[in-house]
Structure formats: structure tokens, C-alpha cells
Design an enzyme around this catalytic site. Sequence first.
Site, short mmCIF file in Angstrom:
data_model
loop_
_atom_site.label_atom_id
_atom_site.label_comp_id
_atom_site.label_asym_id
_atom_site.label_seq_id
_atom_site.Cartn_x
_atom_site.Cartn_y
_atom_site.Cartn_z
N GLU A 181 -60.33 68.16 -65.26
CA GLU A 181 -61.51 67.81 -66.06
C GLU A 181 -61.43 66.42 -66.71
O GLU A 181 -61.22 66.30 -67.91
CB GLU A 181 -61.77 68.89 -67.13
CG GLU A 181 -62.03 70.26 -66.52
CD GLU A 181 -62.16 71.37 -67.56
OE1 GLU A 181 -62.15 71.07 -68.76
OE2 GLU A 181 -62.27 72.53 -67.15
N ASN A 225 -58.70 68.93 -60.28
CA ASN A 225 -59.57 70.09 -60.49
C ASN A 225 -60.66 69.75 -61.50
O ASN A 225 -60.38 69.13 -62.53
CB ASN A 225 -58.70 71.23 -61.04
CG ASN A 225 -59.38 72.58 -61.06
OD1 ASN A 225 -59.95 73.01 -60.06
ND2 ASN A 225 -59.33 73.26 -62.20
N HIS A 264 -67.94 77.39 -61.96
CA HIS A 264 -68.48 78.20 -63.06
C HIS A 264 -70.01 78.09 -63.01
O HIS A 264 -70.57 77.05 -63.36
CB HIS A 264 -67.99 77.67 -64.41
CG HIS A 264 -66.51 77.84 -64.61
ND1 HIS A 264 -65.91 79.07 -64.74
CD2 HIS A 264 -65.50 76.93 -64.70
CE1 HIS A 264 -64.61 78.92 -64.91
NE2 HIS A 264 -64.33 77.63 -64.89
N GLU A 294 -62.14 78.49 -59.85
CA GLU A 294 -62.43 79.24 -61.08
C GLU A 294 -63.80 79.90 -61.00
O GLU A 294 -64.59 79.86 -61.97
CB GLU A 294 -62.38 78.31 -62.30
CG GLU A 294 -61.08 77.53 -62.43
CD GLU A 294 -60.97 76.71 -63.71
OE1 GLU A 294 -61.76 76.92 -64.64
OE2 GLU A 294 -60.07 75.86 -63.76
N ASP A 296 -66.98 81.99 -61.31
CA ASP A 296 -67.60 83.08 -62.06
C ASP A 296 -69.08 82.76 -62.24
O ASP A 296 -69.51 81.62 -62.01
CB ASP A 296 -66.90 83.42 -63.39
CG ASP A 296 -66.76 82.27 -64.36
OD1 ASP A 296 -67.48 81.27 -64.20
OD2 ASP A 296 -65.95 82.37 -65.30
O1 G3I Z 1 -53.51 83.77 -77.89
C1 G3I Z 1 -54.36 83.53 -79.03
C2 G3I Z 1 -54.29 84.71 -79.98
O2 G3I Z 1 -52.98 84.81 -80.48
C3 G3I Z 1 -55.29 84.47 -81.10
O3 G3I Z 1 -55.31 85.58 -81.92
C4 G3I Z 1 -56.69 84.24 -80.54
C5 G3I Z 1 -57.69 83.93 -81.64
O4 G3I Z 1 -58.76 83.16 -81.17
O5 G3I Z 1 -56.63 83.15 -79.65
C6 G3I Z 1 -55.76 83.35 -78.54
O6 G3I Z 1 -55.79 82.21 -77.75
C7 G3I Z 1 -56.95 82.04 -76.94
C8 G3I Z 1 -56.49 81.90 -75.50
O7 G3I Z 1 -57.61 81.60 -74.66
C9 G3I Z 1 -55.81 83.15 -74.96
O8 G3I Z 1 -56.73 84.18 -74.80
C10 G3I Z 1 -57.68 80.79 -77.40
O9 G3I Z 1 -58.23 80.99 -78.68
C11 G3I Z 1 -58.79 80.46 -76.42
O10 G3I Z 1 -59.34 79.20 -76.76
C12 G3I Z 1 -58.24 80.37 -75.02
O11 G3I Z 1 -59.32 80.16 -74.13
C13 G3I Z 1 -58.97 79.73 -72.82
C14 G3I Z 1 -59.74 78.45 -72.48
O12 G3I Z 1 -59.43 78.06 -71.17
C15 G3I Z 1 -59.40 77.30 -73.42
O13 G3I Z 1 -60.25 76.24 -73.17
C16 G3I Z 1 -59.35 80.82 -71.83
O14 G3I Z 1 -58.55 81.97 -72.06
C17 G3I Z 1 -59.15 80.31 -70.40
O15 G3I Z 1 -59.68 81.26 -69.51
C18 G3I Z 1 -59.89 78.99 -70.22
O16 G3I Z 1 -59.66 78.51 -68.92
C19 G3I Z 1 -60.32 77.28 -68.57
C20 G3I Z 1 -59.46 76.60 -67.53
O17 G3I Z 1 -58.14 76.46 -67.98
C21 G3I Z 1 -60.06 75.24 -67.15
N1 G3I Z 1 -61.43 75.35 -66.75
C22 G3I Z 1 -62.30 76.07 -67.66
C23 G3I Z 1 -61.72 77.45 -67.97
C24 G3I Z 1 -62.66 78.25 -68.83
O18 G3I Z 1 -62.80 77.64 -70.10
#
Ligand code: G3I
Length: 398
Positions: A181, A225, A264, A294, A296
Site C-alpha cells: 500500500e 501488494n 477488497h 485479500e 472479500d
Molecule cells: O490484538 C489487539 C487486542 O489485544 C486489543 O484488545 C484489540 C482492541 O482494539 O485490538 C487488537 O488488535 C487489533 C488487530 O487487528 C488484531 O485483531 C487491532 O486493533 C486492529 O487494528 C487490527 O486490524 C487489522 C488491520 O489490518 C490493521 O490495519 C486486521 O486484523 C487485519 O485483518 C488488517 O489487514 C489488512 C492487511 O494487512 C493489509 N490490507 C488491508 C487489510 C484489511 O485492513
Amino acid sequence: MRRRSVLAAAGAGAAALLVGGTRAEAATLSSTASAKAAAVSGGDVPWASASLRSLADRVGLRIGSALYPQDIETASWAAIAGSQFSVVTPANGMKWQIVEPAQGTYDWSQADELVNFAHKNNQLIRGHCLIWHNQLPTWLTTGVANGSITKAQLMDLAHQHITTEVSRYKGKIWQWDVCNEFFTDSNPSQLDPNNWWIVNAGPEIIPNAFKWAHAADPNALLFFNDYNIGGEDGTNAKFNAVYSYVQQLLSAGVPIHGVGIQGHLDTQYGWSPTPLRQDMEKFASLGLKVAITEADVRTFVNNPTAQVPTDNLALFAHPYEYEEMLKAALAVPECISFTVWGWTDANSWVPGSFSGEGYADIYDVNQQPKAAYYALQSELGLASNGAPYRVKSYTPRS
Ligand code: G3I
């Protein structure tokens, strides 16, 4: 797994006009639906209980999912994650924030858990992602912000991060998302001058990252990517910018082997599959592999828990868009994998990121396969039974 008439899957194509397709596309889809109906008799399909991965194996495509720890640690979920997919991506477990939460202190537990799961289930791995502006460790962003980490030191730290992580998993990662990105969503698009890495390290971070990753694991396929580079923006502006950029990288001898198109989608915007296929073919014409990394399809839902679509048309658009993304992947032989970004609505990034939206995945909140699952299964079943999807449609390169 319950059996399903192929007619039901083919009917999804009727949504073409509803989601922005042209009349010609709708006509093509309608004849495709008829061909599918004629291909089987009695309403049931021979691949009704076949896994996605077993069907995809037969046409040289890896089908994958991003996995969260819950996918591996919940036995009933792990059974699905292990049996349906032949390539897996850690949704978060290999990102810098997770693997080096404090400077010099590494936590490989999530990444190792995924690598072990993949090994046990005979799955390949897409490593994700080495250089991204998001999910960076606080010690790094704070240090850069307060000046205690200089530009030169940031470049050294990135080098060290890539070398450490790629070396640790040397020989175990099929494809690495090296840079993720980096381009603007504007028209024309460009390397984002406000991207955290471009601002703080300079654009050389991108070629450097590919060179460092290649030095650490010469056999891994290295990918750039991004999202909106498969025609989703309606203008192809971002694709054009990325295409020119990867051409430059190749001319400069940078070891880049592929481009990942995230995929997406959102039913509210309408979408036509033709540009996706054409864009993949154009990347392939540069000698690159391509992958849908990715996929969805989100839509508006009643609430984040039940995730029932509020617009009935979405029930058609959802499987249709999945099916057409997969068909594009099947049509381009250089497309080596098709990955969904999480397989179940029960654990999806969408409700937390897009207010009012959900229903993005191929299994529902109760881990039951949705129409989109059967649409993918149907396409793979047809392809693996000889449907002429995986053919070259452009002039072969010399
Ligand atoms: O692990 C913590 C947890 O301890 C805490 O309690 C909770 C509270 O908000 O947060 C948890 O972390 C989260 C993490 O995912 C694990 O679930 C983060 O807040 C959250 O921001 C994070 O989001 C991830 C996101 O990337 C960040 O931008 C998504 O899971 C993940 O699926 C997403 O993946 C991205 C790709 O890497 C790149 N392309 C877009 C895609 C979707 O956004």
C-alpha cells in the site's frame, strides 16, 4: 457438506446489471449460466462435497485465506481452515508491531503458530507484510517522531527487520508481501508523498526492501501488494501508476517477482470484472506473477453480530463478485493464488473498519458456507472438470 444445484450458483451472474456490469456482460453471464446448467444433470454437481483446495489443486491454483490465531486455536475452525485452503497468510502475525513489540525483543509466537499449522496441513504460506505504514511498533514511530531515530537509522532498522524475519522463515515462505500500500487513490495516482515510509525514509525504501528480502531468502517470491489496482476505482488510475512503477523496478534490476491485487470489494460501488482480468494480464506481460491476496466483498448489514444484508440485491452481488474475481484469476495462468481475507464473518476486519457493513466473507457468523462459498466451489469444480477457463487470452510472450 450440503449439496447444491449448480443452477443456484450460476444464477448469481444475473446480478451483473445490478452491480454495474454492462448489458453485454449480463448476456455473457446468462449464457455462461446456461452452459453450466447443461454441464450437469439431476441438479447435483460431482464436486458438491469437494474442498476448495482439492478442486483448485487440479488447475494449478492455490486457494487461500488470511488466518487469525482464533482460526488455528478453535478446533472446529481449524478443521475448516486446514481442509479448505492450500495457502495461508497470517492476518497480523508477521507484521512488525507483532514480531518486535519492543526494540530488540522479538515475539514470534503468532508467526510460528501459523507456520506450524501450515506445515501440519500441507499448506504454503504468503508472508505478510514486511514494509507497511500501518501496524508499526510504537517504539519505532515514536523514535522517528521525536528525532531519536534518524532517516539513516530508520533505513538500517528496516534492513535489520527484513533480514531477521525473512531469514528466520527462510525456505518456509512461498510469497512475501514485501511492500504494501504505497500509492495514492487520486487520479492520476502516484507514490504517496505522505506515506510514512516515503516521508521518513524516502522512496529508496521500496527497492531496498526487495533487495534485502531477496538476499535473505533467494527462493521466496517477492510481491508488491496494494488495493484498487484491479480496476475497482473505475479509472484504473492506481493500476497505471503501479504498473509504471514496477516496470521501473524491473528495469533497474530490482528482484520483484509478483504483484498482489488485494481485492477488497463493496457491493455499494458496483464492479465490473473485465478490468481485473486485463490488469492481471498486463502485470503478467511484464514477466510477473500475480495473485489475488485479500479478496472479500462487504455490504450493509443489520448489525455487526448477525450481519444480515439489508439490501436483498447484495445477496446476488456478493457471490457474483467473488465468483468473477476467481474467474479472472483462473483465466490468467500467471495468477498463482487466490486468497480470501479471512474466511468467516465471525472474525472479520470489516465491521470494525466500515460502520454498518459486514457479510464480507464466504462463511457466515456461524461458520456455515454461504452462497459465495458455493460460487467459488462451482467455478473450481467446472475448471477442474475441463471448463476452458485457465487459458491464455493474449499473445504469448517470446
Ligand atoms: O490484538 C489487539 C487486542 O489485544 C486489543 O484488545 C484489540 C482492541 O482494539 O485490538 C487488537 O488488535 C487489533 C488487530 O487487528 C488484531 O485483531 C487491532 O486493533 C486492529 O487494528 C487490527 O486490524 C487489522 C488491520 O489490518 C490493521 O490495519 C486486521 O486484523 C487485519 O485483518 C488488517 O489487514 C489488512 C492487511 O494487512 C493489509 N490490507 C488491508 C487489510 C484489511 O485492513
